[in-house]
Each structure stands twice: as structure tokens, then as C-alpha cells.
Design a protein around this motif. Structure first.
Motif, PDB file in Angstrom:
ATOM      1  N   GLN A 185       0.814  -1.215   0.000  1.00 34.96           N
ATOM      2  CA  GLN A 185       0.000   0.000   0.000  1.00 34.96           C
ATOM      3  C   GLN A 185       0.847   1.265   0.000  1.00 34.96           C
ATOM      4  O   GLN A 185       0.516   2.230  -0.673  1.00 34.96           O
TER       5      GLN A 185
ATOM      6  N   LEU B  13      12.968 -12.108   6.588  1.00 32.03           N
ATOM      7  CA  LEU B  13      11.865 -12.778   7.281  1.00 32.03           C
ATOM      8  C   LEU B  13      12.224 -14.241   7.536  1.00 32.03           C
ATOM      9  O   LEU B  13      12.549 -14.982   6.607  1.00 32.03           O
TER      10      LEU B  13
ATOM     11  N   LEU C  64      10.227 -17.173   8.805  1.00 34.45           N
ATOM     12  CA  LEU C  64       8.810 -17.392   9.086  1.00 34.45           C
ATOM     13  C   LEU C  64       8.593 -18.399  10.207  1.00 34.45           C
ATOM     14  O   LEU C  64       7.660 -18.260  10.994  1.00 34.45           O
TER      15      LEU C  64
ATOM     16  N   ARG D  22       8.917 -16.704  13.189  1.00 32.73           N
ATOM     17  CA  ARG D  22       8.168 -15.439  13.111  1.00 32.73           C
ATOM     18  C   ARG D  22       8.999 -14.251  13.577  1.00 32.73           C
ATOM     19  O   ARG D  22       8.582 -13.477  14.438  1.00 32.73           O
TER      20      ARG D  22
ATOM     21  N   VAL E 190       7.763  -9.941  13.863  1.00 32.04           N
ATOM     22  CA  VAL E 190       7.166  -9.460  12.621  1.00 32.04           C
ATOM     23  C   VAL E 190       6.043  -8.488  13.002  1.00 32.04           C
ATOM     24  O   VAL E 190       5.186  -8.832  13.809  1.00 32.04           O
ATOM     25  N   PRO E 191       6.049  -7.275  12.453  1.00 33.06           N
ATOM     26  CA  PRO E 191       4.977  -6.330  12.814  1.00 33.06           C
ATOM     27  C   PRO E 191       3.627  -6.850  12.315  1.00 33.06           C
ATOM     28  O   PRO E 191       3.537  -7.441  11.247  1.00 33.06           O
TER      29      PRO E 191
ATOM     30  N   ILE F  34       0.735  -6.952   4.902  1.00 35.37           N
ATOM     31  CA  ILE F  34       2.108  -6.773   4.430  1.00 35.37           C
ATOM     32  C   ILE F  34       2.606  -8.109   3.900  1.00 35.37           C
ATOM     33  O   ILE F  34       2.176  -9.169   4.350  1.00 35.37           O
TER      34      ILE F  34
ATOM     35  N   ARG G 102      -4.959 -17.319   3.076  1.00 29.23           N
ATOM     36  CA  ARG G 102      -3.512 -17.190   3.267  1.00 29.23           C
ATOM     37  C   ARG G 102      -3.245 -16.369   4.522  1.00 29.23           C
ATOM     38  O   ARG G 102      -4.171 -15.804   5.113  1.00 29.23           O
TER      39      ARG G 102
ATOM     40  N   THR H  56      -0.608 -13.490   6.613  1.00 30.33           N
ATOM     41  CA  THR H  56       0.457 -12.495   6.501  1.00 30.33           C
ATOM     42  C   THR H  56       1.662 -13.010   7.289  1.00 30.33           C
ATOM     43  O   THR H  56       1.531 -13.957   8.073  1.00 30.33           O
ATOM     44  N   PRO H  57       2.853 -12.403   7.083  1.00 29.20           N
ATOM     45  CA  PRO H  57       4.036 -12.872   7.826  1.00 29.20           C
ATOM     46  C   PRO H  57       3.813 -12.870   9.334  1.00 29.20           C
ATOM     47  O   PRO H  57       4.403 -13.665  10.061  1.00 29.20           O
ATOM     48  N   ALA H  58       2.905 -12.009   9.828  1.00 28.73           N
ATOM     49  CA  ALA H  58       2.658 -11.971  11.268  1.00 28.73           C
ATOM     50  C   ALA H  58       1.608 -13.002  11.673  1.00 28.73           C
ATOM     51  O   ALA H  58       1.257 -13.095  12.843  1.00 28.73           O
ATOM     52  N   GLY H  59       1.078 -13.741  10.693  1.00 31.25           N
ATOM     53  CA  GLY H  59       0.140 -14.804  11.032  1.00 31.25           C
ATOM     54  C   GLY H  59      -1.330 -14.393  10.994  1.00 31.25           C
ATOM     55  O   GLY H  59      -2.189 -15.120  11.477  1.00 31.25           O
ATOM     56  N   VAL H  60      -1.618 -13.236  10.401  1.00 31.29           N
ATOM     57  CA  VAL H  60      -3.013 -12.797  10.301  1.00 31.29           C
ATOM     58  C   VAL H  60      -3.635 -13.427   9.048  1.00 31.29           C
ATOM     59  O   VAL H  60      -3.065 -13.328   7.964  1.00 31.29           O
TER      60      VAL H  60
ATOM     61  N   VAL I  11      -5.897 -13.940   5.739  1.00 35.82           N
ATOM     62  CA  VAL I  11      -6.397 -13.047   4.696  1.00 35.82           C
ATOM     63  C   VAL I  11      -7.171 -13.890   3.694  1.00 35.82           C
ATOM     64  O   VAL I  11      -6.673 -14.909   3.219  1.00 35.82           O
TER      65      VAL I  11
ATOM     66  N   GLU J   4      -9.129 -13.560   0.081  1.00 33.40           N
ATOM     67  CA  GLU J   4      -9.449 -12.696  -1.053  1.00 33.40           C
ATOM     68  C   GLU J   4     -10.556 -13.326  -1.873  1.00 33.40           C
ATOM     69  O   GLU J   4     -10.613 -14.553  -2.018  1.00 33.40           O
TER      70      GLU J   4
ATOM     71  N   VAL K  56     -11.533  -8.234  -0.073  1.00 35.15           N
ATOM     72  CA  VAL K  56     -10.655  -8.978   0.817  1.00 35.15           C
ATOM     73  C   VAL K  56     -11.181  -8.879   2.253  1.00 35.15           C
ATOM     74  O   VAL K  56     -11.726  -7.855   2.666  1.00 35.15           O
TER      75      VAL K  56
ATOM     76  N   VAL L 249      -9.846  -9.494   6.178  1.00 38.19           N
ATOM     77  CA  VAL L 249      -8.600  -9.613   6.915  1.00 38.19           C
ATOM     78  C   VAL L 249      -8.912  -9.792   8.397  1.00 38.19           C
ATOM     79  O   VAL L 249      -9.795  -9.113   8.927  1.00 38.19           O
TER      80      VAL L 249
ATOM     81  N   CYS M  33     -10.292   0.791  -0.933  1.00 35.18           N
ATOM     82  CA  CYS M  33      -8.877   1.180  -0.893  1.00 35.18           C
ATOM     83  C   CYS M  33      -8.255   0.753  -2.206  1.00 35.18           C
ATOM     84  O   CYS M  33      -8.686  -0.237  -2.800  1.00 35.18           O
ATOM     85  N   GLN M  34      -7.250   1.485  -2.679  1.00 31.30           N
ATOM     86  CA  GLN M  34      -6.623   1.048  -3.936  1.00 31.30           C
ATOM     87  C   GLN M  34      -5.801  -0.223  -3.701  1.00 31.30           C
ATOM     88  O   GLN M  34      -5.370  -0.506  -2.579  1.00 31.30           O
ATOM     89  N   ARG M  35      -5.615  -0.980  -4.794  1.00 35.24           N
ATOM     90  CA  ARG M  35      -5.002  -2.285  -4.644  1.00 35.24           C
ATOM     91  C   ARG M  35      -3.566  -2.180  -4.130  1.00 35.24           C
ATOM     92  O   ARG M  35      -3.164  -2.921  -3.242  1.00 35.24           O
TER      93      ARG M  35
ATOM     94  N   HIS N  58     -12.608  -3.715   1.141  1.00 40.62           N
ATOM     95  CA  HIS N  58     -12.154  -4.381   2.366  1.00 40.62           C
ATOM     96  C   HIS N  58     -13.380  -4.662   3.224  1.00 40.62           C
ATOM     97  O   HIS N  58     -13.973  -3.740   3.789  1.00 40.62           O
TER      98      HIS N  58
END
Lengths: 725, 99
Positions: free
Chosen positions: A432, A448, A450, A453, A466-467, A478, B18, B20-24, B26, B28, B53, B55, B78-80, B90
Motif C-alpha cells: 500500500q 523474514l 517465518l 516469526r 514481525v509487525p 504486508i 492465506r 500475513t508474515p505476522a500470522g493474520v 487473509v 481474497e 478482501v 482480513v 482502498c486502492q489495490r 475491504h
């Protein structure tokens, strides 16, 4: 008290020169002592020298202790240190203490287990214990056959240590050097014609200084030539020094030496040894007990009284150059040692450094070629380039690569996917707002990882979680950008669910026993696809690899470092060499966006000489080493302007006496920021090595003065013949 | 600042969940909307598609269940990405349209 005399002592301090103390009697150079230096107990080493006449004799302190449990350090070592200190413009005391094992750097007597055998003295022989003293009699009888080790004697009687100690006091027992065993050499595979020719040429040069470049394609059996040469040297009663890169000093390699020379004591010296073990190996080599010393770069300093041959394997490897403190190149010092000891030195590599190639061209070194693989059935691998500009990539893998992997899987042959980047992805980014995970302390990105983490800096070791959201704009989504070994591992596992995948990188092999497990799995045929970094490329023979896939190699083409191409080429040759070492003809696929790049074309042709000729010509044209000589003055500080001011000041004051030496900079280093410090550098260049060193000699006092003036934040260092800019 | 879209649409395509790297998590999906609306006093057909999407933990409950289903969703636009100005919805809340 007037019998005291002054002695000159080297200390482990960043100061040039020696320090004067009083000794109770004459002591030979090389004696280790303890002194009181600025209120602290320090270890020192006596050297020849003259006391400063201006010194007030009343103020000279006496030596605090003299360590005589070991003989004085040998003159050859002190000679080497003289050279090192002069060549690298590094304080002699600090250089000497770099060369010593840790146990000899401290102000303590070295503790070494006395492993000498026990024997009866004439008095002991004549004094047979009475029959009622059963243990004593048994020991006495056991010793009739000559000296015995304490280990064997303990088997005769558990009281052996006590009884022998008593006999030693009574003069009935004595310690004896164990008779050195007769050399035994196990059979190896027969040598082919080229190997035999190399062996004949090099063994003909025993007893005089001659550097040899043994240039052999991967799998051509260089090690077999070394083993035969070592056998010759040992048979002549000489010692052999073998230097290898850290990464290839594997239990596998040591076992190979031990199998070939079953009774020869071998001292293996590497960084994971405990201080005591390292000291033992060092002293064994120094006292002539070890026939072979195998070690990493630091072993180049090990004293060898009967040195007969030096071997430097993978002489192009970057790990032979020390990158901090005393920045020495172990290969170059090994050549100096060979010269000093008048013995031949063999530099082995499939892709020799251009410095060595230039030395061959200049006639200083002689080259021997091994052009065929030693294993009769094995031929060189076929290298193909996969142009990724036109292909859709699936998880970074192109269709031809996926097809090749599927084919090997079907035929139950092992493949290797090489990517020289560990972690999951080299950076995470916010799509973004464009935020990327930069390291706060370095000009690098956080990688990263994973599984744990975490984001980790591969330069300074910084680690953070990881934020959850983008720190700049708050976006949750992200994303990882680019491929690392972990991401490749999960992608390949997803694409080939039935394949048994094993990842090998510094993270997966951190555990001490990890390599044993890797070898066990690979040799038991429990792996279909290996994924790994350069750890896999160097030194390890995995037998039946039939396919090697190289990903992400193009990065090496973009580097600002003029040596990047050389390093990339030799790494790719090494990786490609993993393919087809046994009876399988290997195939190598390299994914690239530059399929017409000359470097890749040389790789396809497996043509090192063509690459080296072109690269050397380019270096000559651009006035880069080895056509000229360089030294690098680095400075770092909390603020860039402090480092720049120091270098700028030096440049201005040095201008009048630079002569033919050219100075470039000050400029930011490639890693302009590392661990919170701003780094700048100044490059010295000169076509004449001696003129460069004359200039550096003159530069040193100026640097020391400016360094003191600059204040605490500033650090500077001088790197002669730098390999990383 | 107002940014709210309420839309009843059919889920044309649902991606695999899927993280995110923080484990959230997502999720789509692509929404296709079709309705009659009034414009300048006349009724007309409206058709549109929008990428969307979900989240956060809530999207786990929807994963694997929405393809082909009709949903009423609400969320913000929001823009892609930085380079791609295409709008993405979203989704903050969603419910199945009982048919």
C-alpha cells in the motif's frame, strides 16, 4: 639486584613496539612471561630488541612471572610475526597474540595433560617387587616389554597412577616419549594419468620452495593427489600443513585423512574446538608429534619444526581472509611460510583466484591441470540456462525447472535446488505505501524467518518480531518479497507433495549433530530434493545428485564490487560441480534474466580459463587487482561526518608524500551503515607493491595521531589487499 | 471522512486462505453484483465486479464456504497497491442473503 637485565616484551595491545622489563637472568626470545602493564596482569612474549636508552632504569618493572612449562616460542613463528606485522601494518604484539591459541594468550601457565608413556628406570628394573605386592609386581612385569601408556597400565592395575607416581619420586620410573609409530598408509583409489603427473611434478620439488597451482575440475580428485603427496612427505619424516575453508572442514574430510593415515597423529584445528583441545593440537604440532595439521585460516600460524609441505585447498575461498582485527590472508601467509621453510606449497582449486592465475601467468607459480573427473564413469555436468524473461514463474520456479524436478522424482534420483539466501524472504514490504523492513542499525533489509516469526538482520544480528501491521500506514496485509530457502522449501513441498524435501542452510544446521543427520538421510536415500545455500556448494559430496537447479544467481551480476563476478562464477562452478559426481550424468539448470551474459556462457562451457582470461583483461584495463595493489582505510563512527572528516584530514596531510600511490575517496562503504555505525573508506592504489607499502609505513603514525585526535566515537582500520570493499 | 460501501453480490471466486508474515489470516474473493437501480427517473440494469478482501480472525469462519454464495457485505474501499489504483473492497461485515 645488579644482575638484573632488561628484556623487551611484546604485549597484546594495539600499540607498536615492545615494552621493557627487568629479568632475573638471561631468557631466550620466545619465552612467555607475565608482566604488570598499566596496573593489569598481562601475558607477554620476550623478543630480541634493544631497550629505549631514554628509559629511567629505576622505573623499569621486573617480570611478574616466567612461564617455562613449554619451550620458548620458536624463532620461525617470531619471524612470521615480524613479516605479518610489517606487511599488514599491524602492531607486532597484537599480531603475535592473534597467532597464539587462546590458552597461551592469558597470563597463566599452560596446562597440558602429560601423555608421555611410563617406563622403568635402570633402578626400577633392578628392583623387582616381592610377590605379595601383586599390583606392583603386575605393573613391573607389564613394563618389562618397554614403555606403556597410562591407559594400558590402568588395565593392568587400577592402582597404576598412584604406584607410578611413587616410583617416579623414588627414581624407579620415568616418563618416556612413546616410540613414533611406523608410517602406515592405507590403500586409496588408483591415480589416473593426470593425477600421477601432478604427483610426480610436485614430489620432485620437495625440499625447495615452489608454489604450485593444482587446478582441477570439480570431482577430479585433487584430494587424492594431496593424500599421496602427504604420504611422501610423511615418509620423509616431515610434517604437513593443510589449510581448508571453514565450511569444508567436515568430519567427513577428517575421517578421510584418518582412514588413509591410521597411525599418524593428526591435529585438526578449527573454531569449534575448546581452548584446551586447540592448545593440545597446537603444541603437538609445534613439538613435532603431529604429522599432519588440518585447519582453518588461523592454523597458518601453527609452528611446525619439520614442515615439509603446505597444501591450501580451495585457495580461492573468501574464508581464508580474516575480515577483522589482523586482516591477514592465510593463503598468502602460507606462501610466505613455504618460502621461509624452503618447501613446496600446493594451492588447489577448480576456480583459482585471479591473483593466483596472475601469479601463474607471471611465472611465479607453476600450474598443473586435472581436466577429467577421477571417477571413470562420471562426466562433467551439462549446464543449461533457463531464460526467465519470457516465462511465468510459479513460486519463483519456471516450467522447465518444475518438469526437470518431476522427472528426477519419478526416476528416484536426488536433486538439489540452490538459492544463496537463507530465511523465508529477503524482505517484507507493504504494497500500500511502499514500506520495507529495513534494519535500523544497518543499510540492509531485515530478512523474514517465518518459522520463528522474526525479522533478522544477516549483517548485525538484530532481531525483532514481525509487525502485525505496516508501521507506516497501518495496513495489515504486508507481504514477503522474493525467495529464500524457507519459502522455497514450502513451495516445493506444496508443488511436490510426495517428495521428501530437506533444507540445508546455516539455520537448519546450527545444531552440532545436524550434519550427521543430513549425511545419514542423504546416504540412506531418504531425500529426493535438497534445498540449500552455499553450504551445499562447498566441500560436501552427496553422491548421486543428478540435477542441480540454481535460482537467484543474477544478484551477483549487479554488485558494485569488482570481485562479485569472480565470486559468482566460482560459486556457480562449485554448485554445478555437485551434479553427476557418481555414475549419473548431471544436469544443471540456471534460471536467469541474462542468458547471453558472458559469465553464464563460460559457465555453460565449463570454461574457467576463458572466464579468467577475460576477467583479468578487464581488471588490467580498469586498473583493479591483481593488475595493481590496493589497501583500504576504513573509518566508522556514530556520525558519517566524523568518519569523513578523519579520512579527509588524512588525505589532505598525506598528499605531499603520496608519490605514485593514488587515493580514492573518502566514500561511503558498500554497507554504509552497520550495527549503528556510519562507515566511510579511502582506497590506496598503486601498481608497485613496494611503493604502496612505503606509503603505508609513512601513513601509520599520521593515522595514529589523527585517530587519537578524533575522539572516542571514531574507529579506523587498515586492510592490505582487501577482498571485500 | 466517509468511506463505506454496502453491496449485495455473488462470490464469483474465492482464493485459498492465506496468512500475513505476522500470522493474520487473509481471504481474497471476487464479487459480482447485479441489480436494478433508478437513474434520472428511469430503472436500469446495473452490473459490476469488484475485488474484495477480508482480513483478520473473522475470515477463518468464511473460508471455503462462500464461493457461489450471495452475500451482503459492507466495508471500505482502498486502492489495490501503490502502483495499481484499482479499487478493492475491504469487507468488515458480511452475511448470507437468505434465498
Amino acid at each position: 639486584m645488579d644482575t638484573f637485565e632488561t628484556v623487551e616484551v611484546l604485549l597484546d595491545v594495539p600499540l607498536h613496539g615492545t615494552f621493557t622489563y627487568l629479568a632475573p637472568h638471561a631468557l631466550p626470545a620466545g619465552t612467555r612471561v607475565q608482566v604488570d602493564f598499566r596496573g593489569r596482569k598481562q601475558c607477554g612474549v620476550l623478543v630480541d630488541g634493544v631497550a629505549n636508552p631514554a628509559l629511567d632504569p629505576a622505573k623499569i618493572k621486573p617480570l611478574a612471572a616466567i612461564f617455562d612449562e613449554l619451550p620458548p616460542l620458536p624463532a620461525a613463528l617470531l619471524r612470521l610475526i615480524d613479516f605479518v606485522s610489517a606487511y599488514y601494518h599491524y602492531p607486532k604484539g597484537a599480531a603475535l597474540f592473534t597467532a597464539l591459541p587462546t590458552a597461551l594468550r592469558v597470563a597463566q601457565a599452560a596446562r597440558l595433560a602429560d601423555r608421555r608413556a611410563w617406563a622403568l628406570s635402570a633402578a626400577g628394573l633392578a628392583d623387582q617387587p616381592p610377590a605379595r605386592q601383586r599390583a606392583r609386581l603386575a605393573l613391573w612385569q607389564a613394563l618389562q616389554d618397554g614403555p606403556q601408556t597410562i591407559h594400558d597400565l590402568r588395565a593392568v592395575s587400577a592402582q597404576a597412577p598412584k604406584v607410578l607416581g611413587q616410583w617416579l619420586e623414588e627414581g624407579k620410573a620415568e616418563r618416556a616419549e612413546p616410540p613414533s609409530p611406523e608410517l602406515e598408509v592405507a590403500d586409496g583409489p588408483p591415480l589416473n594419468a593426470e593425477q600421477q603427473a601432478a604427483l610426480a611434478a610436485i614430489s620432485d620439488s620437495f625440499g625447495r620452495f615452489q608454489p604450485w597451482l593444482l587446478q582441477g575440475v570439480t570431482g577430479s580428485g585433487k584430494t587424492e593427489v594431496y593424500l599421496h603427496l602427504i604420504a611422501c612427505a610423511l615418509a620423509a619424516g616431515r610434517q604437513v600443513l593443510v589449510l581448508v575453508p571453514e565450511i569444508s572442514l567436515t568430519p567427513q574430510l577428517l575421517q578421510r585423512f584418518a582412514d588413509r593415515f591410521p597411525v599418524t597423529p593428526i591435529a585438526a584445528l578449527h573454531s569449534s574446538l575448546a581452548d584446551g583441545e586447540r592448545l593440545q593440537g597446537w603444541v603437538d604440532a609445534w613439538q613435532g608429534r603431529a604429522g599432519i595439521v588440518i585447519g582453518t585460516r588461523l592454523s597458518v600460524f601453527v609452528p611446525l619444526p619439520r614442515l615439509g609441505l603446505i597444501v591450501v585447498d580451495e585457495e580461492h575461498d573468501g574464508s581464508l581472509k580474516q575480515q577483522d582485527g589482523l586482516r591477514y590472508h592465510a593463503r598468502d601467509l602460507a606462501v610466505w611460510r613455504a618460502h621461509d621453510a624452503a618447501v613446496p606449497i600446493v594451492l588447489g582449486s577448480a576456480t583459482p583466484s585471479l591473483e593466483t592465475v596472475a601469479n601463474v601467468e607471471a611465472g611465479r607459480y607453476r600450474r598443473l591441470l586435472l581436466t577429467t573427473r577421477a571417477h571413470a564413469a562420471a562426466s562433467l555436468p551439462q549446464v543449461r540456462l533457463v531464460d526467465t524473461r519470457l516465462l511465468r514463474l510459479n513460486e519463483g520456479l519456471s516450467e522447465p525447472v518444475l518438469a526437470a524436478l518431476a522427472k528426477r522424482l519419478q526416476k528416484r534420483e536426488m536433486s538439489l535446488v540452490f538459492i544463496n539466501r537463507r530465511g523465508y524472504s529477503p524482505v517484507i514490504a507493504c504494497p500500500q505505501c511502499g514500506w520495507t523492513s529495513g534494519c535500523k542499525r544497518c543499510s540492509s533489509k531485515l530478512v523474514l524467518h517465518l518459522l520463528q516469526r522474526v525479522l533478522r538482520c544477516h549483517h548485525c544480528g538484530w532481531e525483532e518480531g514481525v509487525p502485525r501491521v505496516c508501521p507506516d500506514c497501518g495496513n495489515v496485509d504486508i507481504q514477503p518479497l522474493g525467495e529464500g530457502t524457507q519459502r522455497l522449501e514450502s513451495a516445493i513441498q506444496r508443488l511436490f507433495p510426495e517428495a521428501r524435501v530437506l533444507r540445508i542452510d546455516r539455520d537448519s544446521t546450527r545444531n552440532k549433530d545436524a550434519w550427521d543427520e543430513v549425511y545419514r538421510k542423504v546416504h540412506a536415500g531418504e531425500v529426493d530434493i535438497l534445498i540449500g545455500t552455499q553450504m551445499l556448494a562447498k566441500g560436501h559430496d552427496f553422491g548421486a545428485l543428478s540435477l542441480v537447479v540454481v535460482l537467484g544467481a543474477d544478484g551477483g551480476l549487479y554488485s558494485a564490487d569488482f570481485r562479485a563476478g569472480e565470486r559468482l562464477f566460482s560459486l556457480l562452478m562449485q554448485v554445478a560441480g555437485r551434479a553427476g559426481r557418481a555414475e549419473h550424468r548431471g544436469e544443471v539448470l540456471v534460471q536467469t534474466q541474462w542468458p547471453e551474459h558472458p559469465l553464464y556462457l563460460s559457465l555453460v562451457a565449463q570454461d574457467f580459463d576463458g572466464f579468467a582470461t577475460r576477467e583479468l583483461a578487464a581488471r588490467r584495463e580498469a586498473h583493479f587487482p591483481p593488475a595493481i595493489f590496493q589497501a583500504l582505510l576504513r573509518a566508522d563512527a556514530h556520525e558519517a561526518h566524523e568518519a569523513e572528516a578523519f579520512l579527509g584530514q588524512f588525505k589532505a596531510e598525506a598528499a605531499p608524500w603520496l608519490g605514485e600511490v593514488a587515493l580514492f575517496g573518502p566514500a561511503p562503504a558498500t554497507m554504509a551503515r552497520l550495527a549503528g555505525r556510519e562507515r566511510m573508506q579511502l582506497v590506496f592504489e598503486c601498481a608497485d607493491r613496494r611503493a604502496l607499502h612505503r606509503c603505508l609505513n609513512q601513513a601509520l603514525p599520521l593515522l595514529e595521531r589523527l585517530g587519537r585526535k578524533a575522539g572516542r566515537s571514531l574507529r579506523w582500520s587498515l586492510d592490505v589487499d582487501p577482498t571485500e570493499m | 471522512m466517509q468511506n463505506r460501501l454496502v453491496l449485495t453480490a455473488t462470490v464469483e471466486r474465492e482464493d485459498v486462505l492465506r496468512y500475513t508474515p505476522a500470522g493474520v489470516p487473509v481471504l481474497e474473493m471476487w464479487l459480482r453484483h447485479q441489480s436494478r437501480q433508478t437513474e434520472a427517473g428511469a430503472e436500469r440494469d446495473v452490473i459490476c465486479e469488484i475485488q474484495s478482501v477480508m482480513v483478520g480472525e473473522a475470515c477463518r469462519a468464511w473460508a471455503g464456504r462462500v464461493a457461489g454464495q450471495e452475500l451482503t457485505v459492507s466495508g471500505f474501499l482502498c486502492q489495490r497497491s501503490l502502483r495499481n489504483p484499482r479499487l478493492v473492497l475491504h469487507i468488515e461485515s458480511a452475511e448470507f442473503v437468505k434465498g
